[in-house]
Motif scaffolding. Sequence first.
Motif, mmCIF file in Angstrom:
data_model
loop_
_atom_site.group_PDB
_atom_site.id
_atom_site.type_symbol
_atom_site.label_atom_id
_atom_site.label_comp_id
_atom_site.label_asym_id
_atom_site.label_seq_id
_atom_site.Cartn_x
_atom_site.Cartn_y
_atom_site.Cartn_z
ATOM 1 N N THR A 34 35.814 -36.669 23.835
ATOM 2 C CA THR A 34 36.692 -35.346 24.109
ATOM 3 C C THR A 34 36.958 -34.793 22.834
ATOM 4 N N VAL A 35 36.634 -33.435 22.693
ATOM 5 C CA VAL A 35 37.019 -32.543 21.704
ATOM 6 C C VAL A 35 37.877 -31.567 22.208
ATOM 7 N N LEU A 36 39.201 -31.209 21.622
ATOM 8 C CA LEU A 36 40.096 -29.976 21.754
ATOM 9 C C LEU A 36 39.961 -29.078 20.799
ATOM 10 N N ILE A 37 39.721 -27.755 21.057
ATOM 11 C CA ILE A 37 39.712 -26.814 19.945
ATOM 12 C C ILE A 37 40.658 -26.068 20.115
ATOM 13 N N GLU A 38 41.397 -25.589 19.088
ATOM 14 C CA GLU A 38 42.800 -24.759 19.072
ATOM 15 C C GLU A 38 42.686 -23.899 17.837
ATOM 16 N N LYS A 39 42.930 -22.414 18.159
ATOM 17 C CA LYS A 39 42.766 -21.471 17.388
ATOM 18 C C LYS A 39 44.070 -21.704 16.080
ATOM 19 N N TYR A 40 45.266 -22.186 16.581
ATOM 20 C CA TYR A 40 46.174 -22.275 15.668
ATOM 21 C C TYR A 40 46.214 -23.499 14.907
ATOM 22 N N GLY A 41 47.095 -23.731 13.811
ATOM 23 C CA GLY A 41 47.016 -25.026 13.147
ATOM 24 C C GLY A 41 48.095 -25.923 13.820
ATOM 25 N N PHE A 42 48.582 -25.758 15.049
ATOM 26 C CA PHE A 42 49.371 -26.626 15.836
ATOM 27 C C PHE A 42 49.258 -26.583 17.321
ATOM 28 N N ILE A 43 49.788 -27.469 18.159
ATOM 29 C CA ILE A 43 49.474 -27.468 19.468
ATOM 30 C C ILE A 43 50.522 -26.613 20.120
ATOM 31 N N SER A 129 31.430 -17.536 20.443
ATOM 32 C CA SER A 129 30.236 -17.034 21.295
ATOM 33 C C SER A 129 30.018 -18.467 22.033
ATOM 34 N N VAL A 130 29.375 -18.303 23.156
ATOM 35 C CA VAL A 130 28.857 -19.569 24.164
ATOM 36 C C VAL A 130 27.372 -19.474 24.161
ATOM 37 N N THR A 131 26.672 -20.658 23.787
ATOM 38 C CA THR A 131 25.159 -20.887 24.620
ATOM 39 C C THR A 131 25.027 -21.230 25.690
ATOM 40 N N THR A 132 24.326 -20.710 26.776
ATOM 41 C CA THR A 132 24.229 -21.183 28.053
ATOM 42 C C THR A 132 22.692 -21.050 28.319
ATOM 43 N N SER A 133 22.355 -21.964 29.347
ATOM 44 C CA SER A 133 21.064 -21.989 29.896
ATOM 45 C C SER A 133 21.034 -22.748 31.343
ATOM 46 N N ASP A 134 20.318 -21.912 32.113
ATOM 47 C CA ASP A 134 20.253 -22.584 33.556
ATOM 48 C C ASP A 134 21.585 -22.634 34.144
ATOM 49 N N ASN A 135 22.516 -21.686 34.034
ATOM 50 C CA ASN A 135 23.948 -21.548 34.341
ATOM 51 C C ASN A 135 24.636 -22.725 34.075
ATOM 52 N N ARG A 136 24.495 -23.122 32.961
ATOM 53 C CA ARG A 136 25.172 -24.177 32.138
ATOM 54 C C ARG A 136 25.503 -23.804 30.678
ATOM 55 N N ILE A 137 26.813 -24.363 30.315
ATOM 56 C CA ILE A 137 27.214 -24.212 28.908
ATOM 57 C C ILE A 137 26.392 -25.442 28.204
ATOM 58 N N GLU A 138 25.769 -24.963 27.204
ATOM 59 C CA GLU A 138 25.216 -25.978 26.060
ATOM 60 C C GLU A 138 26.094 -26.288 25.039
ATOM 61 N N SER A 139 26.728 -25.301 24.488
ATOM 62 C CA SER A 139 27.538 -25.499 23.533
ATOM 63 C C SER A 139 28.529 -24.275 23.328
ATOM 64 N N VAL A 140 29.502 -24.267 22.333
ATOM 65 C CA VAL A 140 30.346 -23.317 21.992
ATOM 66 C C VAL A 140 30.162 -23.118 20.490
ATOM 67 N N GLN A 141 30.379 -21.892 19.871
ATOM 68 C CA GLN A 141 30.311 -21.826 18.494
ATOM 69 C C GLN A 141 31.651 -21.319 17.866
ATOM 70 N N LEU A 142 32.066 -22.078 16.897
ATOM 71 C CA LEU A 142 33.375 -21.673 16.251
ATOM 72 C C LEU A 142 33.333 -21.086 14.958
ATOM 73 N N THR A 143 34.242 -20.182 14.537
ATOM 74 C CA THR A 143 34.550 -19.752 13.407
ATOM 75 C C THR A 143 35.518 -20.556 12.804
ATOM 76 N N SER A 144 35.471 -21.039 11.481
ATOM 77 C CA SER A 144 36.256 -21.812 10.924
ATOM 78 C C SER A 144 36.417 -21.842 9.406
ATOM 79 N N LYS A 145 37.491 -22.351 8.728
ATOM 80 C CA LYS A 145 37.344 -22.162 7.381
ATOM 81 C C LYS A 145 36.150 -22.796 6.681
ATOM 82 N N SER A 146 35.569 -23.964 7.398
ATOM 83 C CA SER A 146 34.483 -24.432 7.002
ATOM 84 C C SER A 146 33.255 -24.038 7.354
ATOM 85 N N GLY A 147 33.224 -22.748 7.945
ATOM 86 C CA GLY A 147 32.026 -22.050 8.231
ATOM 87 C C GLY A 147 31.932 -22.245 9.610
#
Length: 448
Positions: A34-43, A129-147
């Motif tokens: 499991t991965v949790l993605i958060e825009k702030y530097g805290f929960i 942004s989000v990549t989808t195919s056949d009504n499914r999410i394949e991946s999400v794209q993040l903007t971050s300090k490391s690219g």
Amino acid sequence: MTSTSIIEADIVVVGGGPAGVNAAISAGRSGARTVLIEKYGFIGGMSTAALVYPWMTFHTVNGKQVIKGLAQEIIDRLAAMNASPGHVRDTVGFVNTITPYHPEVYKVLAVDMLKEAGVKLLFHSFVDSVTTSDNRIESVQLTSKSGRIDVKGKVFIDTTGDADLAYLSGAPVLQGREGDKLTQPMTMKFRLRGVNLDAVKQYMMDHPDEFYHKTPFSELKELPLSGVMGYFKHWKEADLPINRDQVLFFIGPEADEVLVNTTRVQGLDGTNVEDLTEAEEQGRKQVLQVAAFMKTLPGFEKSSISAVGAQIGIRETRRIQGQYTLQAEDVVQGRSFEDVIARSGYPMDVHDPKEKDVKVAWVEGDGAYDIPYRCLLPQNIENLLAAGRCISTSHEALGTTRLTPSCMATGQAAGAAAGLSVKHGVNPALVNIQELQEVLTAGGALLN
């Protein structure tokens, strides 16, 4: 130019508020990567960034607890760290109990619990942004300090509060009330230190007509003050340019400190960057106005601002259009559903998008209603779940499901459902409801 790095997981949770925290812990405890993605530097989402405090409510108006599970586990662990007194009587009188907590300790505890569950954390990361195919999410794209980072997953959970993931994936979403699409107002919350709470309580007992009619005046001498709604006369005479009719504040976390929930920013869209910019400006100006006014109140003469939200508090933006949309009558009538995955005893509490008032409707029967699993399942996107403020409800029903304990409960349910989805290799909509309910019950959730 930096290259895009790739992270692969079973379950991807976007949004680190209380719903996202509980969803990720629940998913992690299932054994799924499991991965949790958060825009702030805290929960903590609105609970920490916007100073939403206290948590309300885990109980019905009659005092029956209807939310436990992971949410209660968090309270118990905060209490063990001397960071929460647990559930205390609401001296506002709006609900039976409220649950104070120390946000800085919650930030640390939540990360500890996420790591204990094996969850990978990605802070300072924004899904754009989000990549989808056949009504499914394949991946999400993040903007971050490391690219750029591409996070692939089997099941995704939207706990952004704004249905950002659902919206970007093309799932149908709703916003605001029917007709004009206006949303509940935003509030910039702030804390004051140096408050003489003994003087506040004495003034309340001497002038009950100036406070909310459900305030438990006959018990105030014995009860520790936890919240106050009123000062109607003072507020009216001050005539501040804020479209509200009373002062509302809650005690803590320090003994001379209160959290003020009184500013009101109306008519702006929390999903529009220019509106949000204006809301932040308006909200912070209102904080200074309200703080100056409150120094004129008995007990507040020596008060001063100790904290202001990192961002304005948002009650309503987008929500998913799900397999079922919880309605106002479902809440008021205390309806039961066969696919119940959470319950709540909080009344419908809708701050009017234009007027001063708050429209309230109480839950009938035993004081609790069911939230069905179908409210977590968006249309059109097969491997997506929602939890927290952006589940499928009407504008009116959102007035109860948006409260933090309810969000915690739907978060736990979404994480458990995602875990079963991965385990059995099926879409979330095909998860066996009875098995899901058994997992939730084993995790301490109350479903009846």
